[in-house]
Each structure stands twice: as C-alpha cells, then as structure tokens.
Design an enzyme around this catalytic site. Structure first.
Site, PDB file in Angstrom:
ATOM      1  N   HIS A  57       0.863  -1.202   0.000  1.00  0.00           N
ATOM      2  CA  HIS A  57       0.000   0.000   0.000  1.00  0.00           C
ATOM      3  C   HIS A  57       0.889   1.238   0.000  1.00  0.00           C
ATOM      4  O   HIS A  57       1.474   1.602   1.016  1.00  0.00           O
ATOM      5  CB  HIS A  57      -0.896   0.012   1.253  1.00  0.00           C
ATOM      6  CG  HIS A  57      -1.858   1.160   1.295  1.00  0.00           C
ATOM      7  ND1 HIS A  57      -3.201   0.984   1.512  1.00  0.00           N
ATOM      8  CD2 HIS A  57      -1.683   2.500   1.152  1.00  0.00           C
ATOM      9  CE1 HIS A  57      -3.810   2.159   1.502  1.00  0.00           C
ATOM     10  NE2 HIS A  57      -2.901   3.104   1.289  1.00  0.00           N
ATOM     11  N   HIS A  59       1.409   5.391  -1.848  1.00  0.00           N
ATOM     12  CA  HIS A  59       0.997   6.477  -2.752  1.00  0.00           C
ATOM     13  C   HIS A  59       2.261   7.035  -3.395  1.00  0.00           C
ATOM     14  O   HIS A  59       3.102   7.622  -2.702  1.00  0.00           O
ATOM     15  CB  HIS A  59       0.288   7.597  -1.973  1.00  0.00           C
ATOM     16  CG  HIS A  59      -0.955   7.126  -1.279  1.00  0.00           C
ATOM     17  ND1 HIS A  59      -2.209   7.285  -1.809  1.00  0.00           N
ATOM     18  CD2 HIS A  59      -1.126   6.472  -0.102  1.00  0.00           C
ATOM     19  CE1 HIS A  59      -3.113   6.759  -0.993  1.00  0.00           C
ATOM     20  NE2 HIS A  59      -2.478   6.254   0.060  1.00  0.00           N
ATOM     21  N   LYS A 150      -9.546  -0.478  -5.250  1.00  0.00           N
ATOM     22  CA  LYS A 150      -9.571   0.252  -3.983  1.00  0.00           C
ATOM     23  C   LYS A 150     -10.913   0.919  -3.757  1.00  0.00           C
ATOM     24  O   LYS A 150     -11.415   1.651  -4.615  1.00  0.00           O
ATOM     25  CB  LYS A 150      -8.462   1.316  -4.008  1.00  0.00           C
ATOM     26  CG  LYS A 150      -8.357   2.172  -2.760  1.00  0.00           C
ATOM     27  CD  LYS A 150      -7.800   1.388  -1.576  1.00  0.00           C
ATOM     28  CE  LYS A 150      -7.907   2.171  -0.278  1.00  0.00           C
ATOM     29  NZ  LYS A 150      -6.773   3.024  -0.010  1.00  0.00           N
ATOM     30  N   HIS A 187     -10.444   1.413   2.359  1.00  0.00           N
ATOM     31  CA  HIS A 187     -10.218   2.468   3.358  1.00  0.00           C
ATOM     32  C   HIS A 187     -11.431   2.387   4.275  1.00  0.00           C
ATOM     33  O   HIS A 187     -12.519   2.850   3.933  1.00  0.00           O
ATOM     34  CB  HIS A 187     -10.113   3.851   2.697  1.00  0.00           C
ATOM     35  CG  HIS A 187      -9.821   4.921   3.701  1.00  0.00           C
ATOM     36  ND1 HIS A 187      -8.616   5.572   3.779  1.00  0.00           N
ATOM     37  CD2 HIS A 187     -10.582   5.425   4.724  1.00  0.00           C
ATOM     38  CE1 HIS A 187      -8.628   6.433   4.784  1.00  0.00           C
ATOM     39  NE2 HIS A 187      -9.825   6.364   5.365  1.00  0.00           N
ATOM     40  N   HIS A 225      -4.401  -0.166   6.280  1.00  0.00           N
ATOM     41  CA  HIS A 225      -3.896   0.683   7.368  1.00  0.00           C
ATOM     42  C   HIS A 225      -4.779   0.647   8.613  1.00  0.00           C
ATOM     43  O   HIS A 225      -5.345   1.662   9.021  1.00  0.00           O
ATOM     44  CB  HIS A 225      -3.683   2.129   6.908  1.00  0.00           C
ATOM     45  CG  HIS A 225      -4.740   2.694   5.987  1.00  0.00           C
ATOM     46  ND1 HIS A 225      -6.074   2.717   6.298  1.00  0.00           N
ATOM     47  CD2 HIS A 225      -4.643   3.248   4.755  1.00  0.00           C
ATOM     48  CE1 HIS A 225      -6.742   3.270   5.296  1.00  0.00           C
ATOM     49  NE2 HIS A 225      -5.900   3.602   4.352  1.00  0.00           N
ATOM     50  N   ASP A 298       1.469   2.883   3.478  1.00  0.00           N
ATOM     51  CA  ASP A 298       0.610   4.055   3.255  1.00  0.00           C
ATOM     52  C   ASP A 298       1.446   5.330   3.173  1.00  0.00           C
ATOM     53  O   ASP A 298       0.983   6.418   3.531  1.00  0.00           O
ATOM     54  CB  ASP A 298      -0.471   4.193   4.333  1.00  0.00           C
ATOM     55  CG  ASP A 298      -1.614   5.109   3.875  1.00  0.00           C
ATOM     56  OD1 ASP A 298      -1.767   5.310   2.658  1.00  0.00           O
ATOM     57  OD2 ASP A 298      -2.353   5.609   4.742  1.00  0.00           O
TER      58      ASP A 298
HETATM   59  O1  DOR Z   1      -3.303   9.817   5.462  1.00  0.00           O
HETATM   60  C1  DOR Z   1      -3.686   9.433   4.369  1.00  0.00           C
HETATM   61  N1  DOR Z   1      -3.192   9.953   3.228  1.00  0.00           N
HETATM   62  N2  DOR Z   1      -4.637   8.482   4.316  1.00  0.00           N
HETATM   63  C2  DOR Z   1      -5.198   8.132   3.157  1.00  0.00           C
HETATM   64  O2  DOR Z   1      -6.068   7.309   3.176  1.00  0.00           O
HETATM   65  C3  DOR Z   1      -4.808   8.796   1.894  1.00  0.00           C
HETATM   66  C4  DOR Z   1      -3.472   9.358   1.964  1.00  0.00           C
HETATM   67  C5  DOR Z   1      -3.155  10.316   0.827  1.00  0.00           C
HETATM   68  O3  DOR Z   1      -3.451   9.977  -0.307  1.00  0.00           O
HETATM   69  O4  DOR Z   1      -2.588  11.365   1.093  1.00  0.00           O
HETATM   70 ZN    ZN Z   2      -3.353   5.110   1.498  1.00  0.00          ZN
END
Ligand code: DOR
Ligand code: ZN
Length: 396
Positions: A57, A59, A150, A187, A225, A298
């Site tokens: 997981h 980004h 997702k 989520h 998470h 995450d």
């Molecule tokens: O803290 C977070 N940031 N939780 C999420 O679910 C998304 C993520 C983000 O994309 O910045």
């Molecule tokens: Zn995330």
C-alpha cells in the site's frame, strides 16, 4: 532449511550498544519502559537479512512527484501496490497501464542500480467509483498489471471525492471481483459528519464491512492501514480471505504523539492515530507471525507547506525509511525475528504471488532520517520522524 530460510535467521553476534540520544527514547520506543532491556537486546543482535520486502500500500502520486517517490520506494521494495487516488483517479485498466508507464519512465531515469531497477514491479489498483462496471473489473483482471481495486468511501480521505457514495450499489462490481479473484482494498472509515473521527474505523467494520463479507463470502479483502484493536480483532475473526496492512506510524505512535505538547502535522494521517492501547495491539498482531497482517506503508507524500498549514493534509511520508522504521517498531518489543514474515512473505502469500528471491540486510547501526527531501516545483517533503535517529538502517 534452504539458503533463504537460513539467511533470515542469521544474526551476527558482534555485540556493540547503539547510542541514541536519550531525548528520543520515548518517541522511538513508546512501549519501552525499560531502556536496559533494549541495550541488552542490541548487545546480541547486529544484522538481520530478510527476503526483499514488498509494500502492499503506497501512494507514489503522479508526474513530477514520481521523480522523488519512485526511487525512494524502489530502493527497498520489489512489488508495490500503487494507490489510485490521483487527480483524476485511475478508474480503468487503460488509466492503470498509462500510470504504470509513467512510473516506469521515472524508474528508468533514476540513478538506482540496474538490479533495483529490474526488481521494481509496481502493481496497479483501480479506484472504485459509483460508475465502475463489472466490465471494468473484467478488463482490469485481464490486463495483467491490475492487482486489486480500492474502495474509498466518498469523502473519507485525500482525493476521495469520486469514491463510492452507496456501497449497496456495488453488487455487480463485487461479484466480478469475486469471479476474477481480484482483492478489494478498503479504506475502512465511515464518513458521516456526526460520527467522531476516532470512531470511524470501528463503525465502518461493524456497519458496512461485516455485511459486505456476509454477502460476498469469497471476496478477498484487505482492510488497509488498520488503526484499532477493533480492526485487529475483526480481521482475526474472519476467514483467511480477509487480511490487513499496518503502517509504521500506527505501530510506533499514538494520538498523544500527534497532539500532546503542540500539534505535530507530520504525524497526521487517515485513519488518524488512536490511543496507546490500540497501538499496542497493532504491534502485537504485526509481530505475532499471523499471516493476516502484512506491510503496507501508506507512505503518502504531501509537500511540507501543505502539511504545516492551517488545514494540513493527511499523510505520513515513509517510502525511503520504511524498513528501518518497521525494524525499530518490531525491535521495541523484542520481535525483530518476526519482521521477515510481515515485510516479505505474508503479503505475497495473500496475493498469490511468488516470494522474492533476493535479500536485504538491516543492520543495528543508527541512521538519521533526513530532515527533508527536495520535492517538485521547489517544494520539500518532510518524512516521518524527520531529523531523528533510528537504531536500524539498511546495510549498504
Ligand atoms: O493519510 C492518508 N493519506 N490516508 C489516506 O487514506 C490517503 C493518503 C493520501 O493519499 O494522502
Ligand atoms: Zn493510502
């Protein structure tokens, strides 16, 4: 025992205590009342070689951000599951193929070793919207690069405005996911205004997810998470098709770290850090050797000025330092030997993928987390625990 199993158990016995500035003890080892215990432990453990880990997981964001995030992720991880909450989101196989190509371009342009470049394998996800169809799922399954789908409840977090507003309308999509054996990554938070932010995960599990599982009993689900003992118990009470990822920040910190003595925006993420009793349970299940719990950082970059703001963005950035962070968390309760399962085995097993063959060595030598990284458009990126010292580092 094969080479890999043996190597994962090799700890060299060259004893040498690690010096850590005492002011960081309580931050680094929130569960550690007895510092002497840590000193004793480090006397006997110096190195840990584990199978190369995967991040289930992450980004990476898009375009210019990729030149920072891709080399950071690829320096430690082989497979990474890339979250689809771009603007606009990754909604179908075509978007996913194009996004993966942009990631691979940045990988090629990076100064990583050829070995790391060839090992890195970003796996894509689709962003479920109210308009996703069963055919989108079929095409995604056939694409060979989409690993999962997702589910963001609309409004739950960053870039979730296009998320699902009515989960009951997703029946066809969930059936298609079951049919093609594509996992649903969730989520897990409700979004109603009147529900307290600290209760949103539990309410989602009780009121939404429990019903999805009953209606779609063979759907593979990852509760992403997780942040509460309720979520850990929930996952434990389900069959093997329901698993969870856990971030480094939820293992190392609790809401006191976020809020006591002044608000610390770099600890702010969603789902939000909970009380210490939840943190302890998460650390227990992550280090239990139960394959339902595996690594998902995450890591979620937001430029420093977007976090240190009157309305700061949610997300902790950990891509480059995730392994030393997890090692520190596991070591804090004497469970460093459980790191390989969590980081390198259980996720691959859940996704039905082969284990990685290469290894990475962590060494019980302190490292300083950078205070920041250059990000695009002249901005900077502040990582989790910026400027602080971790007792574990990756062996060069
Ligand atoms: O803290 C977070 N940031 N939780 C999420 O679910 C998304 C993520 C983000 O994309 O910045
Ligand atoms: Zn995330």
């Amino acid at each position: 025992m094969n080479y890999v199993q043996i190597s994962s158990l090799i700890f060299s016995q060259v004893g040498k205590s690690v010096m850590i500035d005492p002011q960081y003890y309580s931050l680094l080892f929130p569960l550690f009342d007895d510092i002497e215990r840590f000193d004793t432990m480090t006397d006997s453990i110096r190195e840990l070689t584990i199978l190369q880990p995967d991040d289930w997981h992450i980004h990476l964001r898009d375009d210019l951000a990729l030149s920072t995030t891709v080399p950071h992720a690829a320096s430690s991880f082989n497979r990474v599951i890339c979250m689809p909450n771009l603007v606009p989101p990754v909604k179908n196989a075509q978007d996913a193929i194009a996004y993966r190509a942009r990631i691979m371009e940045q990988l090629a342009a990076s100064d990583l070793s050829l070995e790391r470049k060839s090992a890195f394998d970003p796996r894509m996800t689709l962003y479920l919207t109210d308009n996703t169809t069963a055919q989108d799922i079929e095409l995604a399954a056939q694409s060979g690069i989409v690993q999962a789908v997702k589910l963001y409840p609309a409004g739950a977090t960053t870039n979730s405005a296009d998320g699902v507003t009515n989960i009951n309308a997703c029946v066809d999509v969930f059936e298609a996911l079951e049919k093609y054996n594509l996992p649903l990554l969730i989520h897990g938070e409700v979004t109603q205004d009147h529900i307290d932010i600290f209760d949103r995960e539990k309410r989602f599990l009780d009121e939404v997810l429990a019903q999805i599982i009953v209606k779609f009993p063979t759907l593979k689900i990852v509760v992403e998470h997780i942040t509460t003992s309720d979520a850990a118990d929930f996952v434990l009470s389900q069959g093997n098709h329901v698993a969870a990822t856990i971030t480094p920040q939820h293992l190392m910190f609790n809401r006191n770290h976020l809020l006591v003595g002044g608000i610390k925006p770099h600890f702010y993420c969603l789902p939000i850090l909970k009380r210490e009793s939840h943190q302890k349970v998460l650390l227990d299940v992550a280090t239990s050797g139960n394959p339902k719990f595996f690594l998902g950082t995450d890591s979620a970059p937001h430029a420093t000025d977007k976090k240190e703001a009157a309305c700061g963005c949610a997300g902790c950035y950990s891509a480059a330092t995730a392994l030393p962070l997890y090692a520190t968390a596991f070591d804090s309760i004497g469970k460093i030997d459980k790191l390989e399962g969590f980081a390198s085995r259980f996720g691959a097993q859940f996704y039905g993928l082969p284990l990685n063959e290469s290894t990475i060595t962590l060494v019980n030598t302190p490292m300083q987390v950078p205070t920041d990284y250059p990000y695009f458009d002249g901005a900077s990126l502040t990582p989790l625990m910026a400027g602080e010292t971790l007792p574990w580092s990756i062996k060069a």
